[in-house]
Design a protein around this motif. Structure first.
Motif, PDB file in Angstrom:
ATOM      1  N   THR A 146       0.833  -1.191   0.000  1.00 33.21           N
ATOM      2  CA  THR A 146       0.000   0.000   0.000  1.00 33.21           C
ATOM      3  C   THR A 146       0.872   1.248   0.000  1.00 33.21           C
ATOM      4  O   THR A 146       2.093   1.175   0.118  1.00 33.21           O
ATOM      5  CB  THR A 146      -0.904   0.026   1.236  1.00 33.21           C
ATOM      6  OG1 THR A 146      -0.076   0.205   2.413  1.00 33.21           O
ATOM      7  CG2 THR A 146      -1.701  -1.259   1.366  1.00 33.21           C
ATOM      8  N   ASP A 148       1.205   3.152   2.316  1.00 34.11           N
ATOM      9  CA  ASP A 148       1.859   3.200   3.625  1.00 34.11           C
ATOM     10  C   ASP A 148       2.889   2.094   3.806  1.00 34.11           C
ATOM     11  O   ASP A 148       3.489   1.968   4.884  1.00 34.11           O
ATOM     12  CB  ASP A 148       0.809   3.097   4.735  1.00 34.11           C
ATOM     13  CG  ASP A 148      -0.118   4.307   4.758  1.00 34.11           C
ATOM     14  OD1 ASP A 148       0.303   5.387   4.315  1.00 34.11           O
ATOM     15  OD2 ASP A 148      -1.272   4.165   5.205  1.00 34.11           O
ATOM     16  N   ASN A 175      -5.050  -5.645   2.984  1.00 32.06           N
ATOM     17  CA  ASN A 175      -3.971  -5.813   3.951  1.00 32.06           C
ATOM     18  C   ASN A 175      -3.827  -7.287   4.321  1.00 32.06           C
ATOM     19  O   ASN A 175      -4.791  -7.922   4.750  1.00 32.06           O
ATOM     20  CB  ASN A 175      -4.270  -4.968   5.199  1.00 32.06           C
ATOM     21  CG  ASN A 175      -3.120  -4.924   6.172  1.00 32.06           C
ATOM     22  OD1 ASN A 175      -2.723  -5.943   6.727  1.00 32.06           O
ATOM     23  ND2 ASN A 175      -2.587  -3.733   6.394  1.00 32.06           N
ATOM     24  N   ASP A 182      -7.324  -1.774   2.364  1.00 32.00           N
ATOM     25  CA  ASP A 182      -6.552  -0.625   2.828  1.00 32.00           C
ATOM     26  C   ASP A 182      -6.511   0.503   1.805  1.00 32.00           C
ATOM     27  O   ASP A 182      -6.206   1.649   2.158  1.00 32.00           O
ATOM     28  CB  ASP A 182      -5.103  -1.036   3.121  1.00 32.00           C
ATOM     29  CG  ASP A 182      -4.895  -1.475   4.560  1.00 32.00           C
ATOM     30  OD1 ASP A 182      -5.890  -1.604   5.296  1.00 32.00           O
ATOM     31  OD2 ASP A 182      -3.728  -1.685   4.946  1.00 32.00           O
ATOM     32  N   GLU A 183      -6.791   0.172   0.534  1.00 34.26           N
ATOM     33  CA  GLU A 183      -6.543   1.150  -0.520  1.00 34.26           C
ATOM     34  C   GLU A 183      -7.277   0.718  -1.786  1.00 34.26           C
ATOM     35  O   GLU A 183      -7.502  -0.481  -2.004  1.00 34.26           O
ATOM     36  CB  GLU A 183      -5.032   1.181  -0.782  1.00 34.26           C
ATOM     37  CG  GLU A 183      -4.515   2.244  -1.713  1.00 34.26           C
ATOM     38  CD  GLU A 183      -2.990   2.166  -1.784  1.00 34.26           C
ATOM     39  OE1 GLU A 183      -2.472   2.055  -2.903  1.00 34.26           O
ATOM     40  OE2 GLU A 183      -2.342   2.194  -0.704  1.00 34.26           O
ATOM     41  N   ARG A 199      -6.522   6.059  -3.459  1.00 34.98           N
ATOM     42  CA  ARG A 199      -6.987   6.569  -2.172  1.00 34.98           C
ATOM     43  C   ARG A 199      -6.877   5.501  -1.082  1.00 34.98           C
ATOM     44  O   ARG A 199      -7.046   4.314  -1.344  1.00 34.98           O
ATOM     45  CB  ARG A 199      -8.446   7.032  -2.263  1.00 34.98           C
ATOM     46  CG  ARG A 199      -8.661   8.293  -3.085  1.00 34.98           C
ATOM     47  CD  ARG A 199     -10.146   8.618  -3.192  1.00 34.98           C
ATOM     48  NE  ARG A 199     -10.385   9.819  -3.962  1.00 34.98           N
ATOM     49  CZ  ARG A 199     -10.605  11.029  -3.440  1.00 34.98           C
ATOM     50  NH1 ARG A 199     -10.615  11.172  -2.113  1.00 34.98           N
ATOM     51  NH2 ARG A 199     -10.813  12.067  -4.208  1.00 34.98           N
ATOM     52  N   HIS A 200      -6.638   5.992   0.136  1.00 37.10           N
ATOM     53  CA  HIS A 200      -6.730   5.118   1.299  1.00 37.10           C
ATOM     54  C   HIS A 200      -8.176   4.664   1.483  1.00 37.10           C
ATOM     55  O   HIS A 200      -9.129   5.339   1.077  1.00 37.10           O
ATOM     56  CB  HIS A 200      -6.285   5.856   2.563  1.00 37.10           C
ATOM     57  CG  HIS A 200      -4.847   6.237   2.566  1.00 37.10           C
ATOM     58  ND1 HIS A 200      -3.823   5.328   2.733  1.00 37.10           N
ATOM     59  CD2 HIS A 200      -4.241   7.447   2.425  1.00 37.10           C
ATOM     60  CE1 HIS A 200      -2.664   5.946   2.703  1.00 37.10           C
ATOM     61  NE2 HIS A 200      -2.887   7.235   2.505  1.00 37.10           N
ATOM     62  N   TRP A 201      -8.321   3.510   2.088  1.00 37.03           N
ATOM     63  CA  TRP A 201      -9.630   3.007   2.530  1.00 37.03           C
ATOM     64  C   TRP A 201      -9.404   2.591   3.979  1.00 37.03           C
ATOM     65  O   TRP A 201      -9.038   1.458   4.272  1.00 37.03           O
ATOM     66  CB  TRP A 201     -10.056   1.819   1.662  1.00 37.03           C
ATOM     67  CG  TRP A 201     -11.504   1.455   1.783  1.00 37.03           C
ATOM     68  CD1 TRP A 201     -12.102   0.861   2.866  1.00 37.03           C
ATOM     69  CD2 TRP A 201     -12.529   1.644   0.813  1.00 37.03           C
ATOM     70  NE1 TRP A 201     -13.442   0.681   2.611  1.00 37.03           N
ATOM     71  CE2 TRP A 201     -13.732   1.140   1.363  1.00 37.03           C
ATOM     72  CE3 TRP A 201     -12.557   2.173  -0.479  1.00 37.03           C
ATOM     73  CZ2 TRP A 201     -14.936   1.167   0.670  1.00 37.03           C
ATOM     74  CZ3 TRP A 201     -13.760   2.203  -1.160  1.00 37.03           C
ATOM     75  CH2 TRP A 201     -14.929   1.709  -0.590  1.00 37.03           C
ATOM     76  N   ASN A 202      -9.594   3.542   4.912  1.00 34.76           N
ATOM     77  CA  ASN A 202      -9.175   3.305   6.291  1.00 34.76           C
ATOM     78  C   ASN A 202     -10.107   4.015   7.273  1.00 34.76           C
ATOM     79  O   ASN A 202     -11.209   4.378   6.915  1.00 34.76           O
ATOM     80  CB  ASN A 202      -7.708   3.731   6.473  1.00 34.76           C
ATOM     81  CG  ASN A 202      -7.459   5.194   6.128  1.00 34.76           C
ATOM     82  OD1 ASN A 202      -8.387   5.958   5.900  1.00 34.76           O
ATOM     83  ND2 ASN A 202      -6.189   5.587   6.086  1.00 34.76           N
ATOM     84  N   ARG A 216     -11.002   8.228   3.105  1.00 35.01           N
ATOM     85  CA  ARG A 216     -10.812   8.084   1.659  1.00 35.01           C
ATOM     86  C   ARG A 216      -9.759   9.078   1.159  1.00 35.01           C
ATOM     87  O   ARG A 216      -9.868   9.622   0.065  1.00 35.01           O
ATOM     88  CB  ARG A 216     -12.120   8.321   0.899  1.00 35.01           C
ATOM     89  CG  ARG A 216     -13.226   7.355   1.193  1.00 35.01           C
ATOM     90  CD  ARG A 216     -12.930   5.939   0.706  1.00 35.01           C
ATOM     91  NE  ARG A 216     -14.071   5.076   0.944  1.00 35.01           N
ATOM     92  CZ  ARG A 216     -14.317   4.496   2.112  1.00 35.01           C
ATOM     93  NH1 ARG A 216     -13.484   4.654   3.131  1.00 35.01           N
ATOM     94  NH2 ARG A 216     -15.382   3.737   2.270  1.00 35.01           N
ATOM     95  N   SER A 217      -8.725   9.299   1.949  1.00 32.11           N
ATOM     96  CA  SER A 217      -7.731  10.303   1.604  1.00 32.11           C
ATOM     97  C   SER A 217      -6.842   9.845   0.458  1.00 32.11           C
ATOM     98  O   SER A 217      -6.519   8.658   0.329  1.00 32.11           O
ATOM     99  CB  SER A 217      -6.851  10.623   2.818  1.00 32.11           C
ATOM    100  OG  SER A 217      -7.619  11.170   3.868  1.00 32.11           O
ATOM    101  N   GLU A 218      -6.432  10.794  -0.382  1.00 33.32           N
ATOM    102  CA  GLU A 218      -5.348  10.558  -1.317  1.00 33.32           C
ATOM    103  C   GLU A 218      -4.039  10.797  -0.562  1.00 33.32           C
ATOM    104  O   GLU A 218      -4.031  11.175   0.611  1.00 33.32           O
ATOM    105  CB  GLU A 218      -5.477  11.473  -2.527  1.00 33.32           C
ATOM    106  CG  GLU A 218      -6.728  11.193  -3.346  1.00 33.32           C
ATOM    107  CD  GLU A 218      -6.803  12.002  -4.624  1.00 33.32           C
ATOM    108  OE1 GLU A 218      -5.942  11.803  -5.496  1.00 33.32           O
ATOM    109  OE2 GLU A 218      -7.716  12.836  -4.736  1.00 33.32           O
TER     110      GLU A 218
END
Length: 249
Positions: A146, A148, A175, A182-183, A199-202, A216-218
């Motif tokens: 990911t 991260d 993950n 996660d993304e 985008r994140h999926w967290n 949903r952050s980039e």
């Protein structure tokens, strides 16, 4: 009201799959299916998904909606604009400051957008539950990492004549430690080499029987959904209200 209509058309452009329930994807390979099953279990399981009646959440641009999964009623709001609509019958009413504008050109335009808006906005909330829907071609793309740096199983998704934009493609990163998405990455065309976004999926939290993610952050652009809720009941009158409602918990 013009800016509302423009936003609805824009948001619907990234809807990849209709939100159908239950069946396995015909084109899914065994490894992809196993990963998808693990995701479903981690988020509460099929029984929890099927038995959850109401979902509510904010969406980008100030939208708020409540979806009755049992009756297919859909309550949608933006500022002082409200729509009550049934996704099966394609019938409903639109209100502006409590006044019924359904018969006006502007009201008709809103009604025309509500099905693709539901497809899009719901997919952004519950995509992990839809990995094995009919018409979804799910493939295992191998191991990856990911944004991260977490080890992940990478799933590829394309669509076979479902949704409003079946030409889309997605990559979903699961993950390997948690079994949670996660993304995700969105490709407007299945043949695109680079995604339009990643985008994140967290920011997962428990809502009723379901584990849902708000983040949903980039990479450099924070974004999240607020007022996420899963419920078996809502207050009387909420799904037919002509004015914005109190957000359900």
């Amino acid at each position: 009201m013009r800016f509302v209509l423009s936003f609805l058309h824009l948001s619907a452009a990234v809807a990849g799959s209709a939100l159908l329930l239950g069946c396995s994807a015909k084109s899914a390979d065994p490894k992809a299916t196993a990963v998808a099953d693990r995701v479903l279990t981690a988020m509460g399981g099929a029984n929890a998904w099927n038995s959850t009646r109401y979902l509510a959440w904010d969406f980008f641009g100030g939208q708020y909606q409540i979806w009755d999964k049992q009756t297919s009623d859909f309550h949608w709001e933006k500022d002082t604009l409200v729509a009550n609509y049934n996704l099966n019958t394609k019938q409903g009413h639109v209100y502006s400051r409590g006044k019924d504008i359904s018969a006006s050109p502007a009201g008709q335009k809103v009604l025309e957008t509500l099905t693709p808006t539901w497809i899009n906005n719901s997919y952004w909330l519950v995509m992990p539950f839809k990995l094995k829907d009919p018409g979804v071609n799910l493939t295992y793309k191998g191991e990856g990492k990911t944004m991260d740096g977490a080890p992940a199983d990478v799933l590829g998704m394309t669509f076979n004549k479902v949704g409003v934009t079946p030409e889309n493609r997605y990559e979903v990163l699961v993950n390997r430690a948690t079994g949670l998405v996660d993304e995700w990455a969105y490709f407007p065309k299945a043949t695109d080499a680079q995604p339009a976004f990643r985008r994140h999926w967290n920011e997962y939290s428990r809502h009723g029987q379901l584990l849902l993610a708000a983040g949903r952050s980039e990479a450099d652009k924070p974004a999240r959904f607020d007022h996420v809720a899963a419920a078996q009941t809502v207050p009387d009158g909420v799904m037919t209200s002509k004015v914005p409602v109190t957000k359900i918990l």
